[in-house]
Design a protein around this motif. Structure first.
Motif, short mmCIF file in Angstrom:
data_model
loop_
_atom_site.label_atom_id
_atom_site.label_comp_id
_atom_site.label_asym_id
_atom_site.label_seq_id
_atom_site.Cartn_x
_atom_site.Cartn_y
_atom_site.Cartn_z
N LYS A 157 0.82 -1.20 0.00
CA LYS A 157 0.00 0.00 0.00
C LYS A 157 0.86 1.25 0.00
N TYR A 158 0.58 2.11 -0.97
CA TYR A 158 1.19 3.43 -1.04
C TYR A 158 0.17 4.42 -0.49
N ALA A 159 0.52 5.69 -0.40
CA ALA A 159 -0.35 6.65 0.29
C ALA A 159 -1.77 6.65 -0.24
N TYR B 125 -2.84 10.86 12.56
CA TYR B 125 -2.49 9.68 11.76
C TYR B 125 -2.27 10.18 10.34
N VAL B 126 -1.06 10.05 9.87
CA VAL B 126 -0.76 10.62 8.56
C VAL B 126 -0.13 9.56 7.65
N TYR B 127 -0.56 9.55 6.40
CA TYR B 127 -0.12 8.58 5.39
C TYR B 127 0.47 9.36 4.23
N PRO B 128 1.71 9.82 4.36
CA PRO B 128 2.29 10.64 3.30
C PRO B 128 3.09 9.78 2.33
N LEU C 22 2.85 7.85 11.93
CA LEU C 22 3.13 8.00 10.51
C LEU C 22 3.19 6.61 9.89
N VAL C 23 2.38 6.42 8.86
CA VAL C 23 2.39 5.12 8.17
C VAL C 23 2.87 5.35 6.75
N MET D 224 -8.27 12.81 2.05
CA MET D 224 -7.33 12.27 1.08
C MET D 224 -7.01 13.38 0.08
N MET D 225 -5.75 13.82 0.07
CA MET D 225 -5.33 14.80 -0.94
C MET D 225 -4.58 14.02 -2.03
#
Lengths: 214, 819
Positions: B25-27, B232-235, B260-261, B294-295
Motif C-alpha cells: 500500500k502506497y499513500a 495519523y498521517v499517510y504521506p 506515521l504510516v 485524502m489529498m
C-alpha cells in the motif's frame, strides 16, 4: 467509494432513512443520474426520485474482475482505474499520470493490456478484466513473472511494477521465448522512473524461462 | 576482504511478496471511514497577489465539506519560506486554497465556483534576467519599517538584491557570465593565478545545466486524520523516522502525538526526503472538518509543487598542464533557487568538482537567484550532478588538445585516501573524505568497458552515424553517522529488527538490517524486520537522502549487535561462571570459548534477559540514544534480549563514493538522434552490502543521468510565465527503449572497505548519476569532434545537434534558460 460515504452520511444525518430504502431509491433514480450529478451528494439531502429520462445510462453494472462477478454503482464517466481502486478495493493498480502516459495502471481486458486510467468502466462490461490481484492461483502459486521478480529482485519503488507485470503476462501468453530486445519493445508503454529497466528485463527473461519450464 | 555470511550476498527483501501481489500500500491506497477528498485551487499566474476570494458558492454546493485557505495556515517563518497555502503565489501551480468534498468531482466543481481576484505581479523565469542591470525581481519582502523591498537573492539568511553593474556587462557577449561580478558566496584554495600561469592549455566556457522536475511516478498524495488528539498521517515520503518531526511541525503538535504510516513510496529522488509543505493541507483540513482527508496530488500538481533540481548557469575556466594535471579552476556559478531558495547546488559545482578532480588551485564564487518557477529541492546528487556534467566535457577537451588519454587524465587528477576538498573551514583547512578508491573504480570500469579497444572507434563513421566514446568520473556524498540500531531476540529464538528507514525502493530498509543479523551470526530466515509504521517502535534513523543510509545504518546496526553480544556474554557468565570475555557467540548460542556445549541458546538467553531485567531486556537504556529510540525501546522492554546502541564509531572524514561511467553512443548526423549503444560503470562505495540493489542504484542513476544529457528540460512561455512541459509526454523521462536494452549493462566495484566503518560500507545512489550524464556528454563530443561536439549546454537535443552541424542560427544564446 462515494457510495459508502453516502450510505454512512445518510445514516448519521437522517435517522428516518434506512439503508435499504436509500439504495432502493438510488436504483430507482439511477436513470436520472446521468443527467443530474447531484444525486450522490447526500449531505443530509433527500434522494432525488425523478422518473427515468429517455436514453439514460444505467449505473448499476456487473463486471467480471479476476474471474469473479462484481456488481457496482458506476457513473458513465468513471474510469476503470478509479472503479478498481475506490469501489472494488483493488489498489494494486496504480495511477501515475491519469492520462495514458506512463502505464502504471495497466490491466488486462480479455488478455490484452490496456491503460485502465483511460478506459471507461462501462466499456468493460461483459469482458474479462485481470488485475495484479488476480494473478496468483487459488492455492497461492505465483505467476512466473511474479516469481521471477522475486528471484531477480526486480524493480525498486515498485509503483510501476503491477503495470509492467500485467503487460508481461500478456507478452508471455503470446511469446514464450522473446529476446531481450523484443521484451523491451513490448514493454515500451510502461515507464519506470527509478529506471530499473535493466533488472526488469532480466526479470522478464527469467519469467520466460520459468514459463518454458526451465 | 572480510568473509561475511549475509553481507555482499543477494537475497529476497521481505517486501517483495507484497509488491508482486499488489498488496503493498502506497499513500493513495489507504482508506479511512468517512474519508473525503480535497482538490486544490492553484495559481494560474507565475506571481500574483490574491486581492479577494469569494468561496460562498463553493461552500454551498451539496457535498462540499470544508475549505482551507491561507487564513487557516500559521504564518510562515520568513518572507522566503514556503507555506502550504498562500495569498501571494510565487509560481504557476502554487496552491492557494483547498476544498474538501465527498468525492473529487464535487471538489473540482466547487473550485470552479470560487471567484478569485488576482493582481499579476512582476515575475522572473531566467536567473540571468534578474541579475542584469534593470532586470526584474521575483520577490518582494516587507521591511521592518513597513516598506517593501525587492529581492532576488539571499546572502546567508538575509534576503538581498544583486544586479550586475554596467562595468560587469561592458563587453560581455550574450550567453556569458561576468566572472568577477558580485557573488553571495565564495571560497578559494591555493594560488589560482599561479595555477593558470603553469597551465599549458586554458579553456574558458560558459555552461548551462537545466532545471528539471523530480517526477517520481507516485505523486506526493497524502491522507490524514485525527483520533484522540493524535495525528495519523499517510504521506509519500522517503524517510520514516525522520518524517515524524516535519509532520508534527505541520500539525503544530508534539512528535510523540504523530503516527506515521509509510511502508512503500513510489520514488522521490530527493523531492520528498522527510516531508513537503503541502502535507500540511490534509493535516489541517482534516482537523478543521473532523473527517479523514485524502489529498490525491495529480501529475500536473506534482510537476507544479513537487520540487525540481536547480538549474545552474556558470562560467568555468580550467587550466591543464601537459602531463594532464589540472592546475587551476575558476568558476562563477548562478543557481536557480526557485521562489523559496535552494542556495547550495551552484556552489556544489565547485565543491564536488574539487573532490573529483583535485585541482591544485581553485576559486569558486556563486549566487543563488530567486525565480517564479517551481520550488527547488535536492535532486539526486544536488550540485554534484551539475558539477560532473558541466566539468567533464571541459576536462575531456583539454585532454584531447594535449593528446592525452582521457582515462589517464582522470586517474592523474583523482583523489585517494583521505583527500581534501571543498571550501576551507574556520581553521583554514579543507575538509577531507574518509576514503577514496577512485582510481580503482576507474580501472574496474575501464577494464569492463574495454576502454583501450573501444576508444579506437572514436569518431568512426558508419553511413550517417558517428560513434562516440566517453568517460566521466563522478562523486557524491555517501554516508551519515550517529544514528541508532534496535532489535530484540525473543524467547522464540527469532530476531526482531526495527527499521526506521523509509522504503522508497532502494532496498536499504532491509539491507542494513542484515548488518545486525550478521553481527549476531543469525540466519536471515530467523529475522523479521518491522518498518514503515511508527507505532511499531522504530529507532531514530538518518534521512533517506544524501545516500546516507548504507553507511549510517551498517554502523548503527553493528553497534546494536555488539551491544547484544556483550549482554549475551554477561548473561552466560552470570549463569555459568567466569567472566564475559570467557564466552563467544556462534550458531545462535553463547558459549564458553572452545566448548560449545557449555552455553545457552539465544532463545534461552532471551528468556534469561527478561528474568534478569535491567539493561538486558530494555528496562535500562543507554543515555546517548535519541529520544525516539528511547521511546521505542521502552515500549519493547520485557520482550527478550535487546540490542540497542547509538553509532559512536570513529569518524574519518566525509563519506563520498565514486563512479566512473563509460558510454558508447552513436550520433546520427541526419536526424540528430543519439543512440546509447552501451554503458558500463566502475565503482567505489566501500563494501557492497546487496549486489542487486546496488546495481539498481548504478543503472537507475546512470539512466536518470542519460535523460539529463539528452532529453529532459522545462520549456516556458516567456510572455505569460507559464510552463509548457507539464507532463510526462512533454518532459519525458527515459523509456525502456531509450537505454541499452539488448544486453544487460555491466558494473564492477572495487569493493574496498572504508576504513572508518567497521563494515566498510558507503552509499552509492547519487554518485551514479553524474557518471551517466558526464559520460554521455563526453561521448557526444567525441562523436562529433571538437568543432561541433561541445555544446556546454544540457540537454543536448536533436535540434541542437542539427543546428550545429548545419551551422544554422541557434535562436537563443548559450545560457538562456528553459528553451
Amino acid at each position: 467509494m462515494s457510495q459508502e460515504i453516502i450510505e454512512l452520511t445518510a445514516e448519521t444525518t437522517q435517522p428516518g432513512v434506512s439503508r435499504r430504502n436509500f439504495i432502493k431509491g438510488a436504483i430507482a433514480a439511477s436513470a436520472a443520474v446521468s443527467s443530474s450529478n447531484y444525486l450522490f451528494r447526500a449531505n443530509g439531502g433527500a434522494v432525488l426520485a425523478q422518473s427515468p429520462a429517455a436514453g439514460a445510462v444505467e449505473r448499476l453494472i456487473t463486471l467480471n474482475i479476476n474471474g469473479r462477478s462484481r456488481r457496482l454503482e458506476v457513473p458513465p464517466m468513471e474510469t476503470l482505474a478509479t472503479s478498481l481502486r475506490y469501489k472494488l478495493g483493488l489498489t494494486g493498480t496504480k495511477i501515475g499520470c491519469d492520462r495514458a502516459e506512463c502505464g502504471a495502471c495497466t490491466v488486462l481486458v480479455d488478455g490484452v493490456p490496456h491503460y485502465s486510467c483511460s478506459l471507461l468502466t462501462h466499456t468493460v462490461r461483459g469482458r474479462e478484466v485481470t488485475t495484479i490481484e488476480g494473478l496468483e492461483a487459488e492455492d497461492g502459486t505465483l505467476h512466473p513473472m511474479q516469481q521471477a521478480v522475486m528471484e531477480e529482485q526486480g524493480f525498486q519503488c515498485a509503483f510501476c511494477m503491477s503495470g509492467f507485470i500485467m503487460n508481461t503476462v500478456a507478452l508471455l501468453e503470446d511469446y514464450a521465448n522473446p529476446t531481450r530486445k523484443e521484451a523491451a519493445q513490448w514493454l515500451s508503454g510502461n515507464l519506470c522512473r527509478c529506471a530499473d529497466y535493466d533488472k526488469i528485463l532480466t526479470s522478464v527473461m527469467r519469467a520466460a524461462a520459468i514459463t518454458r519450464g526451465a | 576482504m572480510a568473509d561475511y555470511k549475509l553481507l555482499g550476498k543477494n537475497y529476497q527483501t521481505p517486501d517483495l511478496y507484497a509488491k508482486v501481489t499488489g498488496r503493498s500500500k502506497y499513500a493513495e491506497d489507504f482508506r479511512a471511514e468517512g474519508m473525503v477528498f480535497c482538490k486544490l485551487l492553484v495559481s494560474p499566474m507565475p506571481h500574483a497577489r490574491v486581492l479577494s476570494r469569494d468561496t460562498s458558492a463553493a461552500e454551498a454546493l451539496p457535498g462540499v465539506v470544508g475549505i482551507l485557505t491561507a487564513d487557516d495556515i500559521p504564518e510562515p517563518s520568513s518572507a522566503t519560506s514556503e507555506a502550504s497555502l498562500t495569498d501571494e503565489p510565487r509560481y504557476e501551480g502554487e496552491p492557494i486554497l483547498a476544498v474538501a468534498a465527498v468525492d473529487e468531482q464535487t471538489a473540482s466543481e466547487a473550485i470552479e465556483l470560487i471567484n478569485l481576484e488576482l493582481e499579476p505581479l512582476e515575475f522572473v523565469l531566467d536567473p540571468l534576467d534578474s541579475l542584469r542591470p534593470g532586470g526584474p525581481n521575483a520577490l518582494t519582502a516587507e521591511t521592518e519599517e513597513g516598506g517593501t523591498v525587492r529581492i532576488n537573492t539571499m546572502r546567508g539568511r538575509e534576503p538581498g538584491e544583486i544586479k550586475w553593474t554596467e562595468a560587469d556587462v561592458a563587453g560581455l557577449a550574450p550567453g556569458e557570465i561576468p566572472m568577477n561580478a558580485e557573488a553571495t558566496a565564495e571560497w578559494e584554495v591555493g594560488d589560482v593565478a599561479a595555477g593558470f600561469a603553469e597551465a599549458d592549455v586554458i579553456l574558458e566556457e560558459n555552461s548551462y545545466f537545466q532545471s528539471l522536475s523530480h517526477q517520481p511516478l507516485e505523486s506526493r498524495t497524502t491522507m490524514a486524520y485525527w483520533d484522540g488528539g493524535k495525528l495519523y498521517v499517510y504521506p509519500s515520503v522517503q524517510s520514516t523516522a525522520r518524517s515524524v518531526g516535519p509532520m508534527a511541525r505541520y500539525a503544530g503538535i508534539e512528535p510523540s502525538d504523530v503516527v506515521l504510516v509509510n511502508e512503500f513510496t513510489g520514488g522521490g529522488f530527493g523531492g520528498k526526503i522527510s516531508g513537503y509543505a503541502q502535507a500540511q493541507i490534509p493535516i489541517l483540513l482534516s482537523k478543521k472538518i473532523g473527517k479523514p482527508v485524502m489529498m490525491r496530488v495529480t501529475r500536473r500538481d506534482e510537476t507544479s509543487f513537487g520540487k525540481a533540481r536547480p538549474g545552474v548557469q556558470a562560467r568555468i575556466k580550467l587550466g591543464m598542464r601537459r602531463d594532464g594535471r589540472i592546475t587551476a579552476v575558476e568558476i562563477h556559478a548562478v543557481g536557480d533557487g526557485g521562489p523559496y531558495g535552494r542556495s547550495g547546488d551552484h556552489m556544489g559545482v565547485g565543491n564536488i568538482g574539487s573532490l573529483a578532480y583535485q585541482p591544485v588551485a581553485m576559486r569558486m564564487r556563486g549566487t543563488g537567484v530567486y525565480t517564479n518557477t517551481p520550488p527547488r529541492g535536492a535532486q539526486r546528487a544536488p550540485g554534484g550532478e551539475q558539477s560532473m556534467t558541466m566539468l567533464s566535457p571541459i576536462i575531456q577537451k583539454a585532454a584531447k588538445q594535449l593528446g592525452l588519454d582521457q582515462v589517464e587524465v582522470l586517474k592523474i587528477n583523482a583523489p585517494e585516501g583521505q583527500a581534501r576538498f571543498g571550501p576551507p573551514g574556520r581553521d583554514g583547512q579543507q575538509g577531507n573524505v574518509s576514503s577514496a578508491f577512485a582510481r580503482e573504480a576507474i580501472d574496474k570500469g575501464a577494464e569492463l568497458f574495454n576502454w583501450r579497444e573501444r576508444i579506437q572507434r572514436s569518431g568512426r563513421r558508419t553511413g550517417s552515424k558517428l560513434t562516440g566514446i566517453g568517460v566521466a568520473l563522478s562523486s557524491f556524498a555517501a554516508g551519515a553517522s550517529g544514528v541508532d540500531g534496535l532489535f530484540v531476540i525473543k524467547p522464540d529464538g527469532r530476531m526482531y529488527i526495527k527499521s526506521g528507514i523509509g522504503n522508497l525502493g532502494t532496498g536499504s530498509t532491509f539491507d542494513m538490517m542484515r548488518a545486525a543479523a550478521e553481527g549476531m551470526e543469525m540466519p536471515w530466515e530467523k529475522c523479521e524486520v518491522a518498518w514503515g509504521d511508527t507505532s511499531r517502535h522504530l529507532p531514530w534513523s538518518c534521512s533517506q537522502g544524501g545516500s546516507s543510509t548504507t553507511h549510517a545504518h551498517t554502523r548503527a546496526n553493528w553497534a546494536a549487535a555488539l551491544d547484544a553480544r556483550q549482554k549475551l556474554q554477561e548473561i552466560a557468565a552470570r549463569d555459568l561462571g567466569g567472566s564475559a570475555s570467557d564466552y563467544e557467540i556462534g550458531g545462535e548460542r553463547v558459549y564458553r570459548r572452545g566448548n560449545r556445549s557449555q552455553g545457552l541458546s539465544f532463545a534461552r538467553a532471551a528468556q534469561r534477559a527478561i528474568e534478569i531485567g535491567g539493561k538486558y531486556d530494555g528496562h535500562e537504556l543507554p543515555e546517548d540514544i535519541n529520544g525516539m529510540t528511547t521511546a521505542s525501546a521502552t515500549a519493547l522492554a520485557s520482550q527478550g534480549l535487546m540490542g540497542v546502541a547509538k553509532d559512536n564509531f570513529e569518524e574519518g572524514g566525509r563519506r563520498m563514493s565514486f563512479v566512473a561511467g563509460f558510454a558508447e553512443v552513436e550520433v546520427d548526423t541526419e536526424t540528430g538522434d543519439v543512440r546509447l549503444i552501451d554503458y558500463a560503470a566502475g565503482c567505489d562505495a566501500g563494501t557492497i552490502i546487496h549486489p542487486k540493489t546496488f546495481e539498481g542504484q548504478i543503472f537507475g542513476g546512470a539512466i536518470q543521468g542519460f535523460s539529463v544529457a539528452l532529453s529532459q528540460k522545462w520549456v516556458y512561455d516567456r510572455r505569460w510565465g507559464l510552463l509548457v512541459a507539464k507532463r510526462f509526454y512533454s518532459n519525458r523521462p527515459p523509456g525502456i527503449l531509450d537505454v541499452p536494452h539488448e544486453q544487460p549493462m555491466k558494473w564492477a566495484a572495487a569493493n574496498l572497505p572504508d576504513p572508518f566503518n567497521p563494515l566498510g560500507a558507503k552509499g552509492i545512489g547519487e554518485a551514479a548519476q553524474g557518471a551517466g550524464s558526464g559520460a554521455v556528454v563526453v561521448a557526444i563530443a567525441d562523436a562529433l569532434g571538437e568543432e561541433n561536439g561541445n555544446f556546454y549546454r544540457s540537454p543536448i537535443t536533436r535540434d541542437m545537434i542539427l543546428t550545429q552541424l548545419e551551422q544554422a542560427p541557434r535562436g537563443h544564446d548559450r545560457l538562456t534558460a528553459h528553451v
